[in-house]
Design an enzyme around this catalytic site. Structure first.
Site, mmCIF file in Angstrom:
data_model
loop_
_atom_site.group_PDB
_atom_site.id
_atom_site.type_symbol
_atom_site.label_atom_id
_atom_site.label_comp_id
_atom_site.label_asym_id
_atom_site.label_seq_id
_atom_site.Cartn_x
_atom_site.Cartn_y
_atom_site.Cartn_z
ATOM 1 C CE LYS A 111 -4.322 -1.868 1.677
ATOM 2 N NZ LYS A 111 -5.283 -2.003 2.758
ATOM 3 C CE LYS A 194 -9.885 -8.265 -2.898
ATOM 4 N NZ LYS A 194 -9.476 -6.894 -2.798
ATOM 5 C CE LYS A 197 -20.675 -4.720 -0.705
ATOM 6 N NZ LYS A 197 -21.031 -4.120 0.546
#
Ligand code: SF4
Length: 328
Positions: A111, A194, A197
């Site tokens: 990240k 994956k 949403k």
């Protein structure tokens, strides 16, 4: 009775990926273990977010969990920020968590590459995870095999604290072990590895039958099955076949395998069978969600009771920790 702890991000309504990957399993474990299940809203604020949206997503997640079978009579279901001892213990653990271990965390390394400005919360996130678990002196954390390494830091922190502040031979914090569970990782409807949403390739747990079918019908299948008469291989049809394995009885799964390989039916027939079994499992969940929507007080009561139960344990842990550490 052993204690388990598990947390889930407040990502709004559950989708079938996180239902099958975690929550269905929690519902089974809650009658075997003293269980603490937490919607981790403090974890969610390390990324940019809108306050009203976070509040809505937290509420929707709690409602989904209750609808999916998390029973406040058997476990403590609560929102993390309602139990301030989580962040209190996190500060204490920050003082004994090795910086090198934090910097080595895969999630942090990945990240930080994507962020222009890296906030301290991203680095310290796993310390809050350790506090979440150890606050309840949890022996076990239900995880899939790919998450086992995430628990290592919690064990290191438990060891470090025990070494400094617990009398020799009487460690206070248990070193939490993974409760390995057979969870299903469901591939997205578009074939993406994956189900997420943000990739818009999921089916919401509370979607109507029409909405579910509208998503199932065009979902990817084995590319070898161009025509109905082309034989296929269910192993190359990871989304639909995996969903059959999760929702359909064994006899149907065997039938799917046979009919696919022999081209005895087409993919639409196969999806219709899946749709039927999904509906059988999801209809009661939708019905319960509807009841919670009509009586929101039931959700408030469940979360209040969960927070109170969690705080009872959390206060005891903090009293002991502060006493051993010489804190007021
Ligand atoms: Fe997938 Fe079923 Fe089509 Fe086979 S018949 S490719 S398992 S959808």
């Amino acid at each position: 009775m052993s204690r388990i702890f598990s947390g889930i991000q407040p990502s709004g309504e559950l989708h079938i990926g996180n239902y099958l990957g975690a929550v269905k399993n929690w519902a089974a474990l809650q009658s075997q273990y003293e269980s603490y299940f937490c919607v981790v809203d403090y974890h969610a604020i390390i990324a940019a977010y809108a306050p009203d949206d976070l509040r809505r997503r937290t509420r929707e997640m709690a409602t989904s969990l209750l609808a999916a079978g998390i029973d406040p009579g058997r476990c403590a279901l609560f929102v993390q920020s309602r139990v301030p001892e989580h962040t209190e213990l996190q500060w204490i653990f920050n003082t004994i968590a090795p910086l090198g271990e934090l910097e080595r965390q895969t999630q942090f390394k990945e990240k930080r590459e994507r962020q222009e400005q890296v906030m301290a919360g991203l680095l310290n996130y796993p310390v809050l995870q350790a506090a979440d678990i150890l606050l309840y002196l949890a022996d076990m954390v239900p995880v899939g095999e790919d998450q086992v390494q995430h628990l290592e830091l919690s064990r290191v922190i438990a060891r470090n604290w025990n070494a400094r502040f617990a009398p020799e031979g009487a460690p206070y914090f248990p070193e939490p072990q993974p409760k390995l569970t057979k969870t299903r990782r469901i591939v997205g409807l578009d074939g993406n590895a994956k189900m997420s949403k943000s990739l818009n390739n999921t089916i919401g747990l509370l979607e109507t039958p029409d909405e579910i079918w509208a998503k199932l019908r065009p979902a990817v299948t084995d590319p070898a099955r161009v025509k109905k008469t082309d034989p296929g291989n269910p192993d190359n049809c990871r989304t639909i076949f995996e969903l059959h394995k999760a929702f359909s009885p064994e006899a149907t799964v065997t039938e799917v395998d046979k009919n696919c390989r022999s081209a005895s039916w087409g993919c639409v027939d196969c999806k219709k069978a899946l749709f039927e079994h999904m509906n059988a499992e999801l209809t009661p969940i939708r019905t319960r969600a509807q009841a919670f929507a009509e009586q929101p007080r039931l959700v408030d009561d469940a979360l209040d009771a969960g927070a109170e139960k969690a705080r009872t344990v959390a206060r005891q842990t903090m009293a002991h920790v502060k006493d051993r550490m010489g804190i007021a």
